[in-house]
Design a protein around this motif. Structure first.
Motif, PDB file in Angstrom:
ATOM      1  N   PRO A 192      10.091   2.200   4.647  1.00  0.00           N
ATOM      2  CA  PRO A 192       9.563   0.789   3.865  1.00  0.00           C
ATOM      3  C   PRO A 192       8.020   0.875   4.194  1.00  0.00           C
ATOM      4  O   PRO A 192       7.752   0.990   4.980  1.00  0.00           O
ATOM      5  N   THR A 193       7.634   0.134   2.941  1.00  0.00           N
ATOM      6  CA  THR A 193       5.955  -0.070   3.144  1.00  0.00           C
ATOM      7  C   THR A 193       5.890  -1.383   3.398  1.00  0.00           C
ATOM      8  O   THR A 193       4.668  -2.008   3.282  1.00  0.00           O
ATOM      9  N   THR A 194       6.742  -2.102   3.658  1.00  0.00           N
ATOM     10  CA  THR A 194       6.742  -3.731   3.643  1.00  0.00           C
ATOM     11  C   THR A 194       5.838  -4.345   4.612  1.00  0.00           C
ATOM     12  O   THR A 194       5.278  -5.575   4.373  1.00  0.00           O
ATOM     13  N   LEU A 195       5.507  -3.563   5.698  1.00  0.00           N
ATOM     14  CA  LEU A 195       4.828  -4.006   6.725  1.00  0.00           C
ATOM     15  C   LEU A 195       3.195  -3.757   6.358  1.00  0.00           C
ATOM     16  O   LEU A 195       2.483  -4.601   7.013  1.00  0.00           O
ATOM     17  N   PHE A 196       2.839  -3.180   5.547  1.00  0.00           N
ATOM     18  CA  PHE A 196       1.683  -2.980   4.832  1.00  0.00           C
ATOM     19  C   PHE A 196       1.075  -3.673   3.659  1.00  0.00           C
ATOM     20  O   PHE A 196       1.762  -4.579   3.171  1.00  0.00           O
ATOM     21  N   HIS A 197      -0.068  -3.385   3.339  1.00  0.00           N
ATOM     22  CA  HIS A 197      -0.685  -4.298   2.190  1.00  0.00           C
ATOM     23  C   HIS A 197      -1.440  -3.405   1.380  1.00  0.00           C
ATOM     24  O   HIS A 197      -1.572  -2.387   1.589  1.00  0.00           O
ATOM     25  N   ALA A 198      -1.633  -3.900   0.222  1.00  0.00           N
ATOM     26  CA  ALA A 198      -2.507  -3.289  -1.077  1.00  0.00           C
ATOM     27  C   ALA A 198      -3.525  -2.671  -0.458  1.00  0.00           C
ATOM     28  O   ALA A 198      -4.293  -3.428   0.345  1.00  0.00           O
ATOM     29  N   ASN A 199      -4.177  -1.303  -0.723  1.00  0.00           N
ATOM     30  CA  ASN A 199      -5.210  -0.727  -0.308  1.00  0.00           C
ATOM     31  C   ASN A 199      -5.135  -0.164   1.121  1.00  0.00           C
ATOM     32  O   ASN A 199      -5.979   0.688   1.594  1.00  0.00           O
ATOM     33  N   ASP A 200      -4.178  -0.338   1.994  1.00  0.00           N
ATOM     34  CA  ASP A 200      -4.031   0.251   3.042  1.00  0.00           C
ATOM     35  C   ASP A 200      -3.633   1.574   2.917  1.00  0.00           C
ATOM     36  O   ASP A 200      -3.086   2.193   1.815  1.00  0.00           O
ATOM     37  N   SER A 201      -3.951   2.393   4.141  1.00  0.00           N
ATOM     38  CA  SER A 201      -3.652   3.890   3.765  1.00  0.00           C
ATOM     39  C   SER A 201      -2.687   4.225   4.983  1.00  0.00           C
ATOM     40  O   SER A 201      -2.550   3.632   5.961  1.00  0.00           O
ATOM     41  N   ILE A 202      -1.842   5.314   4.889  1.00  0.00           N
ATOM     42  CA  ILE A 202      -0.762   5.640   5.827  1.00  0.00           C
ATOM     43  C   ILE A 202      -0.781   7.097   5.962  1.00  0.00           C
ATOM     44  O   ILE A 202      -0.696   7.669   4.944  1.00  0.00           O
ATOM     45  N   GLU A 203      -0.740   7.489   7.174  1.00  0.00           N
ATOM     46  CA  GLU A 203      -0.782   9.005   7.287  1.00  0.00           C
ATOM     47  C   GLU A 203       0.407   8.953   8.019  1.00  0.00           C
ATOM     48  O   GLU A 203       0.855   8.566   9.022  1.00  0.00           O
ATOM     49  N   VAL A 204       1.548   9.944   7.676  1.00  0.00           N
ATOM     50  CA  VAL A 204       2.708  10.120   8.215  1.00  0.00           C
ATOM     51  C   VAL A 204       2.709  11.357   8.911  1.00  0.00           C
ATOM     52  O   VAL A 204       2.199  12.633   8.511  1.00  0.00           O
ATOM     53  N   VAL A 205       3.010  11.310  10.497  1.00  0.00           N
ATOM     54  CA  VAL A 205       2.994  12.562  11.125  1.00  0.00           C
ATOM     55  C   VAL A 205       4.267  13.030  11.589  1.00  0.00           C
ATOM     56  O   VAL A 205       5.076  12.376  11.995  1.00  0.00           O
ATOM     57  N   VAL A 206       4.551  14.221  11.300  1.00  0.00           N
ATOM     58  CA  VAL A 206       5.713  15.117  11.339  1.00  0.00           C
ATOM     59  C   VAL A 206       5.726  16.278  12.101  1.00  0.00           C
ATOM     60  O   VAL A 206       4.868  17.168  11.822  1.00  0.00           O
ATOM     61  N   LYS A 207       6.527  16.232  13.397  1.00  0.00           N
ATOM     62  CA  LYS A 207       6.436  17.388  14.280  1.00  0.00           C
ATOM     63  C   LYS A 207       7.639  18.534  13.697  1.00  0.00           C
ATOM     64  O   LYS A 207       8.672  18.110  13.464  1.00  0.00           O
ATOM     65  N   THR A 208       6.740  19.722  13.206  1.00  0.00           N
ATOM     66  CA  THR A 208       7.861  20.523  12.818  1.00  0.00           C
ATOM     67  C   THR A 208       7.968  21.898  13.376  1.00  0.00           C
ATOM     68  O   THR A 208       7.138  21.820  14.588  1.00  0.00           O
ATOM     69  N   TYR A 209       8.700  22.566  13.274  1.00  0.00           N
ATOM     70  CA  TYR A 209       8.830  23.942  14.104  1.00  0.00           C
ATOM     71  C   TYR A 209       7.745  24.893  14.080  1.00  0.00           C
ATOM     72  O   TYR A 209       7.519  25.705  14.727  1.00  0.00           O
ATOM     73  N   ASN A 210       6.791  24.586  12.797  1.00  0.00           N
ATOM     74  CA  ASN A 210       5.735  25.428  12.625  1.00  0.00           C
ATOM     75  C   ASN A 210       4.452  24.603  12.871  1.00  0.00           C
ATOM     76  O   ASN A 210       3.301  24.970  12.559  1.00  0.00           O
ATOM     77  N   GLY A 211       4.413  23.651  13.738  1.00  0.00           N
ATOM     78  CA  GLY A 211       3.432  22.725  14.244  1.00  0.00           C
ATOM     79  C   GLY A 211       3.462  21.353  13.453  1.00  0.00           C
ATOM     80  O   GLY A 211       4.420  21.049  12.768  1.00  0.00           O
ATOM     81  N   THR A 212       2.470  20.567  13.723  1.00  0.00           N
ATOM     82  CA  THR A 212       2.172  19.326  13.205  1.00  0.00           C
ATOM     83  C   THR A 212       1.834  19.046  11.829  1.00  0.00           C
ATOM     84  O   THR A 212       0.822  19.767  11.327  1.00  0.00           O
ATOM     85  N   ILE A 213       2.343  18.423  10.979  1.00  0.00           N
ATOM     86  CA  ILE A 213       2.143  18.222   9.621  1.00  0.00           C
ATOM     87  C   ILE A 213       1.724  16.809   9.259  1.00  0.00           C
ATOM     88  O   ILE A 213       2.438  15.852   9.755  1.00  0.00           O
ATOM     89  N   LYS A 214       0.717  16.429   8.617  1.00  0.00           N
ATOM     90  CA  LYS A 214       0.359  14.939   8.246  1.00  0.00           C
ATOM     91  C   LYS A 214       0.192  15.054   6.882  1.00  0.00           C
ATOM     92  O   LYS A 214      -0.431  15.945   6.252  1.00  0.00           O
TER      93      LYS A 214
END
Length: 219
Positions: A192-214
């Motif tokens: 959910p994005t309820t923590l954030f505000h309009a114009n904020d940017s969010i980068e989701v970081v995911v650790k995968t078997y082939n390295g980190t994806i953002k």
């Protein structure tokens, strides 16, 4: 903080429920089948009567849908709705629960992260959720109690930009917890994005078997 535990049977259910998303040509039984991520509302009997899609469309569920996993009356659940979309009506078929990962304000658990398979990530049109499609590895063990892997999310960094908006880094926290990695299951989760505000940017970081994806998004 909400932590979601994933049992093998639940992930198989999610996988099976998401195998007919595309339309078939002609007038077959799947010609009108559609699936949408929704916020679904229950009535006083904990039966689903209304759903609002990520595109902002409100769908009356007639007949109402009763599920085993929704037990709270007058509540809103995150779900994937399957329905037939005819020109003059919408016919609900089923609802599959989508886990919602509340975002922690601390990264205390960010050091213990097991990899996942990553398929895609997208921001809902109404900007209420960031949706992730993952491929979790699982399997049953011969034990009295089946171990359950878990998924959470946490803010690991944030920075105020020149325009006054904030840039957040959110880490997906996955713990395999001893669950065997015999086969892969398709799994959806929503942040959910309820923590954030309009114009904020969010980068989701995911650790995968082939390295980190953002993956980055702007609200």
């Amino acid at each position: 903080m909400r932590k979601f535990l994933f049992a093998p049977f639940l992930m198989v259910l999610l996988f099976a429920a998401c195998t007919h998303e595309a339309y078939e040509s002609g007038d077959s039984k799947y010609s009108y089948l559609r699936s949408d991520f929704v916020e679904a509302t229950t009535n006083a009997a904990a039966t689903f009567v209304m759903a609002e899609t990520d595109d902002g469309e409100k769908i009356v569920l007639a007949p109402p849908l009763k599920t085993k996993w929704a037990t709270s009356p007058d509540s809103i659940y995150r779900a994937l709705l399957y329905y037939n979309r005819f020109s003059d009506r919408k016919e609900p078929i089923s609802l599959v629960q989508i886990p919602v990962l509340k975002v922690q304000q601390t990264n205390d658990n960010a050091t213990t992260i097991d990899p996942v398979g990553f398929t895609s990530a997208w921001l809902a049109k109404n900007k209420r959720y960031i949706n992730l499609e993952l491929a979790l590895k699982t399997g049953e063990v011969k034990a009295e109690r089946q171990p359950l892997q878990s998924l959470e999310a946490a803010v690991i960094a944030q920075k105020v930009m020149e325009n006054g908006a904030t840039k957040y880094e959110i880490q997906l926290l996955h713990k395999q917890k001893g669950v065997p990695e015999y086969y892969t299951t398709r799994t959806f989760v929503s942040i959910p994005t309820t923590l954030f505000h309009a114009n904020d940017s969010i980068e989701v970081v995911v650790k995968t078997y082939n390295g980190t994806i953002k993956k980055g998004f702007r609200l």
